[in-house]
Design an enzyme around this catalytic site. Structure first.
Site, PDB file in Angstrom:
ATOM      1  N   HIS A  17       0.476  -0.962  -0.425  1.00 11.79           N
ATOM      2  CA  HIS A  17       0.099  -0.037   0.152  1.00 11.79           C
ATOM      3  C   HIS A  17       1.149   1.073   0.577  1.00 11.79           C
ATOM      4  O   HIS A  17       1.609   1.790  -0.889  1.00 11.79           O
ATOM      5  CB  HIS A  17      -0.509   0.042   1.455  1.00 11.79           C
ATOM      6  CG  HIS A  17      -1.883   1.006   1.209  1.00 11.79           C
ATOM      7  ND1 HIS A  17      -2.273   1.772   0.392  1.00 11.79           N
ATOM      8  CD2 HIS A  17      -3.144   0.848   1.970  1.00 11.79           C
ATOM      9  CE1 HIS A  17      -3.286   2.628   0.307  1.00 11.79           C
ATOM     10  NE2 HIS A  17      -3.990   1.672   1.930  1.00 11.79           N
ATOM     11  N   HIS A  68      -1.897  -1.107 -11.510  1.00 11.36           N
ATOM     12  CA  HIS A  68      -3.075  -0.093 -10.865  1.00 11.36           C
ATOM     13  C   HIS A  68      -4.300  -1.005 -10.475  1.00 11.36           C
ATOM     14  O   HIS A  68      -3.913  -1.562 -11.670  1.00 11.36           O
ATOM     15  CB  HIS A  68      -3.445   1.220 -11.183  1.00 11.36           C
ATOM     16  CG  HIS A  68      -4.196   2.199  -9.969  1.00 11.36           C
ATOM     17  ND1 HIS A  68      -5.205   1.559  -9.655  1.00 11.36           N
ATOM     18  CD2 HIS A  68      -3.215   2.975  -9.090  1.00 11.36           C
ATOM     19  CE1 HIS A  68      -5.476   2.579  -8.601  1.00 11.36           C
ATOM     20  NE2 HIS A  68      -4.202   3.272  -7.908  1.00 11.36           N
ATOM     21  N   ASP A 124       3.360   6.316  -7.439  1.00 13.75           N
ATOM     22  CA  ASP A 124       5.042   6.429  -6.341  1.00 13.75           C
ATOM     23  C   ASP A 124       5.925   6.603  -8.527  1.00 13.75           C
ATOM     24  O   ASP A 124       6.773   6.250  -7.629  1.00 13.75           O
ATOM     25  CB  ASP A 124       4.730   5.459  -6.613  1.00 13.75           C
ATOM     26  CG  ASP A 124       3.573   5.422  -5.666  1.00 13.75           C
ATOM     27  OD1 ASP A 124       3.370   6.367  -4.398  1.00 13.75           O
ATOM     28  OD2 ASP A 124       3.066   4.331  -5.247  1.00 13.75           O
TER      29      ASP A 124
HETATM   30  N1  AMX Z   1       5.398  -5.232 -12.953  1.00 15.33           N
HETATM   31  C1  AMX Z   1       5.722  -6.671 -13.261  1.00 15.33           C
HETATM   32  N2  AMX Z   1       4.598  -7.561 -13.250  1.00 15.33           N
HETATM   33  C2  AMX Z   1       3.327  -6.702 -12.990  1.00 15.33           C
HETATM   34  C3  AMX Z   1       3.319  -5.400 -13.147  1.00 15.33           C
HETATM   35  C4  AMX Z   1       4.307  -4.341 -13.228  1.00 15.33           C
HETATM   36  N3  AMX Z   1       4.218  -3.297 -11.896  1.00 15.33           N
HETATM   37  N4  AMX Z   1       1.787  -5.165 -12.631  1.00 15.33           N
HETATM   38  C5  AMX Z   1       1.274  -6.044 -12.657  1.00 15.33           C
HETATM   39  N5  AMX Z   1       2.025  -7.180 -12.719  1.00 15.33           N
HETATM   40  C6  AMX Z   1       1.131  -8.700 -13.005  1.00 15.33           C
HETATM   41  C7  AMX Z   1       1.250  -9.135 -11.478  1.00 15.33           C
HETATM   42  O1  AMX Z   1       2.179  -9.572 -11.352  1.00 15.33           O
HETATM   43  C8  AMX Z   1       0.626 -10.423 -12.438  1.00 15.33           C
HETATM   44  O2  AMX Z   1       0.982 -11.701 -12.655  1.00 15.33           O
HETATM   45  P1  AMX Z   1       0.898 -12.931 -12.198  1.00 15.33           P
HETATM   46  O3  AMX Z   1      -0.776 -13.165 -13.297  1.00 15.33           O
HETATM   47  O4  AMX Z   1       1.531 -14.017 -12.703  1.00 15.33           O
HETATM   48  O5  AMX Z   1       0.347 -12.769 -10.552  1.00 15.33           O
HETATM   49  C9  AMX Z   1      -0.518  -9.888 -13.539  1.00 15.33           C
HETATM   50  O6  AMX Z   1       0.499  -8.783 -14.168  1.00 15.33           O
HETATM   51  C10 AMX Z   1      -1.543  -8.935 -13.390  1.00 15.33           C
HETATM   52  O7  AMX Z   1      -2.657  -8.062 -12.006  1.00 15.33           O
HETATM   53  P2  AMX Z   1      -2.864  -6.988 -12.221  1.00 15.33           P
HETATM   54  O8  AMX Z   1      -4.188  -7.076 -11.927  1.00 15.33           O
HETATM   55  O9  AMX Z   1      -2.732  -5.817 -13.407  1.00 15.33           O
HETATM   56  O10 AMX Z   1      -2.344  -5.591 -11.229  1.00 15.33           O
HETATM   57  P3  AMX Z   1      -3.298  -5.834  -9.671  1.00 15.33           P
HETATM   58  O11 AMX Z   1      -3.987  -5.304  -9.128  1.00 15.33           O
HETATM   59  O12 AMX Z   1      -2.787  -7.547  -9.019  1.00 15.33           O
HETATM   60  O13 AMX Z   1      -2.164  -5.125  -8.745  1.00 15.33           O
HETATM   61  C11 AMX Z   1      -0.186  -4.031  -8.587  1.00 15.33           C
HETATM   62  C12 AMX Z   1      -1.676  -3.831  -8.347  1.00 15.33           C
HETATM   63  C13 AMX Z   1       0.324  -1.950  -8.512  1.00 15.33           C
HETATM   64  C14 AMX Z   1       0.516  -3.759  -7.100  1.00 15.33           C
HETATM   65  C15 AMX Z   1       0.770  -4.138  -9.475  1.00 15.33           C
HETATM   66  O14 AMX Z   1       0.764  -3.570 -10.373  1.00 15.33           O
HETATM   67  C16 AMX Z   1       2.725  -3.858  -8.843  1.00 15.33           C
HETATM   68  O15 AMX Z   1       3.014  -4.885  -8.302  1.00 15.33           O
HETATM   69  N6  AMX Z   1       2.638  -2.704  -9.259  1.00 15.33           N
HETATM   70  C17 AMX Z   1       4.179  -2.999  -9.425  1.00 15.33           C
HETATM   71  C18 AMX Z   1       4.219  -2.075  -7.688  1.00 15.33           C
HETATM   72  C19 AMX Z   1       3.893  -0.912  -7.247  1.00 15.33           C
HETATM   73  O16 AMX Z   1       4.094  -0.114  -8.179  1.00 15.33           O
HETATM   74  N7  AMX Z   1       3.044  -0.801  -6.516  1.00 15.33           N
HETATM   75  C20 AMX Z   1       3.075   0.906  -6.519  1.00 15.33           C
HETATM   76  C21 AMX Z   1       1.637   0.683  -6.514  1.00 15.33           C
HETATM   77  C22 AMX Z   1       0.281   2.651  -6.649  1.00 15.33           C
HETATM   78  C23 AMX Z   1      -0.340   1.684  -4.706  1.00 15.33           C
HETATM   79  O17 AMX Z   1      -1.696   2.609  -5.441  1.00 15.33           O
HETATM   80  N8  AMX Z   1       0.463   3.058  -3.802  1.00 15.33           N
END
Ligand code: AMX
Length: 387
Positions: free
Chosen positions: A225, A271, A326
Site C-alpha cells: 500500500h 494499479h 509512485d
Molecule cells: N510489473 C510486473 N508485473 C506486473 C506489474 C508490474 N508493475 N503490474 C502487474 N503485474 C503482473 C502481476 O504480477 C500479475 O501477474 P500474475 O498474473 O503472474 O500474478 C499480473 O500482472 C496481473 O496483475 P494486475 O491485475 O495488473 O495487478 P494487481 O491489481 O494485482 O496489482 C499492483 C496492482 C499495483 C500491486 C501491481 O501492478 C504492482 O505490483 N505494481 C508494482 C508495484 C507498485 O508500483 N506499487 C505501487 C502501487 C501504487 C499504489 O497504489 N500505491
C-alpha cells in the site's frame, strides 16, 4: 437506481479475494474512475494540483470549493487549533531511532489522541489537520538527528509551515511547491482503499478519530500500500547503478526486459483500479520538468515512462501497464533535498490522514441523515471441518 436494484452479484469466485471491487457503501468525498482517474468532490485531480492545500482540504470536507471568505475562516480555524501538546514531542524523544518512521507516526497519533482527543469527530478532525504537520516535522527532526523541533508558525500556511518546521538540511527552493502538490495529490483516494476502509471500519465501532487514524496508518504502512513509494525510489536507484545515460532508451529497455523475464516487478507501474496512466503521475512528470529537468533519476523515470509501458503492453499481463502515482514522487523529493526514502510513506500519511479523517467525519456525523454508518460486520462463510 432503485433501492432494491442489484448492483453487484456475489458469487463463490468473489470469496477470499480481498473484497476487490465489492461495493460496500457510498462516498461523497472522492472517487477513482478506471479511465479518468481521481476526483475530489467531482473535480479532476489535475485541476486541483496547483491550488492552495487549504482550499482542497476544505473541498474534501464540504464537497465545495471555498469562496474567499470561507477559505479565510477555515484557515483561521486551522491556525487557532495548531498548537501541538509538548507531551507529544516528549513522547517522540523516547522512541528508538531504528524504528521505521511509520511506527513513529503511529506513536505520534496515539499520543496526540491522549493529549488532544475531545471525543468529537469534527473537533478532532480540525485538531488532527492543524497539528499533524508539527508532529511529522518533529518525527523527521528528532529521528534523523537534525536537531530540536522548530517552533510552528501556522500563519505561514499549512504546507509552508510544515516545510519551515522541517528545516531540512539541503532543501531546495522548490521543496514547498513540491510538497504542496504532493500533499494535494495524496489527500484522498475514494472510499475503498485499504487505509481509508480500515480507518472508517474502526470508527464504525465508535473508536475516536485518533485511534481510527492509528489503525488507518498501520494499514498504509504495508509495502503493498503506502510503502510502495519508498520502494520505487530504491528501484530507480538500482537501475541507475547499471545504466550510465538515463535517456538511453535501448539500455533501459534491455534492463526492464531482463528484469521481467527473471520474475522481477516494474515498480511504479500498474494499479488495482486505473487502466490509464495515473493522472497524479502525469501531474508529477510535468512538475519534474519545471523543478528537476536535469536530475538524472528524474530523466531515468521519464525514459521508463515510455519504455516500461511499451514492455508491459507487449507482455500483456498487467491490467494497467502505465505509471502510477509512485513512479516519480521519490526522485522529485530527492531532487528537492529529502533524500531518505524511509520517510516518504510518512509524508504520504500526513496527507492521507486529511482525507481519511474527512471521510470519518462524513460516516460518523452525516451519513444516513446524521445517524452514521452502523458497525462494520461482513460475514465469512465457514470452511473448516464439519463434525
Ligand atoms: N510489473 C510486473 N508485473 C506486473 C506489474 C508490474 N508493475 N503490474 C502487474 N503485474 C503482473 C502481476 O504480477 C500479475 O501477474 P500474475 O498474473 O503472474 O500474478 C499480473 O500482472 C496481473 O496483475 P494486475 O491485475 O495488473 O495487478 P494487481 O491489481 O494485482 O496489482 C499492483 C496492482 C499495483 C500491486 C501491481 O501492478 C504492482 O505490483 N505494481 C508494482 C508495484 C507498485 O508500483 N506499487 C505501487 C502501487 C501504487 C499504489 O497504489 N500505491
Amino acid at each position: 437506481m432503485s433501492e432494491s436494484e442489484v448492483i453487484f452479484k456475489i458469487t463463490k469466485e468473489h470469496l477470499d479475494t480481498g473484497l476487490r471491487g465489492f461495493p460496500v457503501g457510498t462516498c461523497p468525498n472522492s472517487h477513482v474512475d478506471p479511465m479518468t482517474g481521481l476526483f475530489y468532490g467531482g473535480y479532476a485531480i489535475a485541476d486541483l494540483a496547483e491550488k492552495q492545500p487549504e482550499e482542497v482540504i476544505y473541498l474534501l470536507l464540504k464537497r465545495e470549493l471555498p469562496d474567499a471568505a470561507q477559505l479565510s475562516t477555515f484557515k483561521m480555524d486551522i491556525i487557532a487549533n495548531s498548537r501541538l501538546d509538548k507531551g507529544v514531542i516528549e513522547h517522540l524523544r523516547t522512541l528508538p531511532k531504528h524504528g521505521h518512521p511509520m511506527k513513529w507516526l503511529l506513536a505520534a497519533l496515539n499520543a496526540m489522541g491522549m493529549y488532544e482527543g475531545t471525543g468529537d469527530y469534527y473537533k478532532d478532525y480540525v485538531n488532527v489537520v492543524a497539528q499533524l504537520p508539527e508532529a511529522v516535522a518533529a518525527i523527521f527532526r528528532i529521528r534523523s538527528g537534525w536537531g530540536d523541533p522548530i517552533p510552528s508558525k501556522p500563519e505561514l500556511g499549512w504546507i509552508e509551515n510544515f516545510v519551515h518546521m522541517l528545516g531540512a538540511p539541503g532543501a531546495s527552493k522548490d521543496l514547498t511547491h513540491l510538497m504542496k502538490v504532493f500533499a494535494i495529490l495524496h489527500f484522498d483516494h475514494g472510499g475503498g482503499n485499504l487505509s481509508t476502509f480500515v480507518g472508517k471500519a474502526i470508527a464504525s465501532g465508535h473508536e475516536d478519530m485518533y485511534g481510527s487514524l492509528v489503525g488507518a496508518m498501520a494499514a498504509l504502512a504495508g509495502p503493498l500500500h503506502g510503502m510502495a513509494n519508498q520502494e520505487c525510489l530504491r528501484f530507480l536507484k538500482s537501475i541507475a547503478k547499471d545504466i550510465k545515460d538515463p535517456s538511453d532508451e535501448k539500455a533501459v529497455y534491455a534492463y526492464v526486459e531482463n528484469l521481467l523475464a527473471t520474475g522481477g516487478v516494474l515498480f511504479g507501474f500498474g494499479h488495482a483500479v486505473l487502466r490509464v496512466e495515473d493522472p497524479r503521475a502525469t501531474v508529477q512528470y510535468a512538475l519534474g520538468e519545471q523543478i528537476a529537468p536535469k536530475d538524472p533519476l528524474f530523466r531515468l523515470a521519464v525514459t521508463l515512462r515510455k519504455v516500461g509501458s511499451e514492455i508491459l503492453i507487449k507482455k500483456g499481463k498487467a491490467a494497467d501497464p502505465y505509471p502510477n502515482v509512485d513512479a516519480v514522487s521519490g526522485c522529485l523529493m530527492q531532487a528537492c533535498g529529502l533524500s531518505d526514502e524511509n520517510y516518504y510513506t510518512v509524508l504520504f500519511g500526513l496527507s492521507r490522514c486529511v482525507g481519511i479523517a474527512g471521510q470519518i467525519v462524513y460516516e460518523r456525523k452525516e451519513a444516513r441523515g446524521g445517524k452514521g454508518i452502523p458497525i462494520v460486520r461482513p460475514s465469512y462463510l465457514y470452511s473448516g471441518p464439519k463434525r
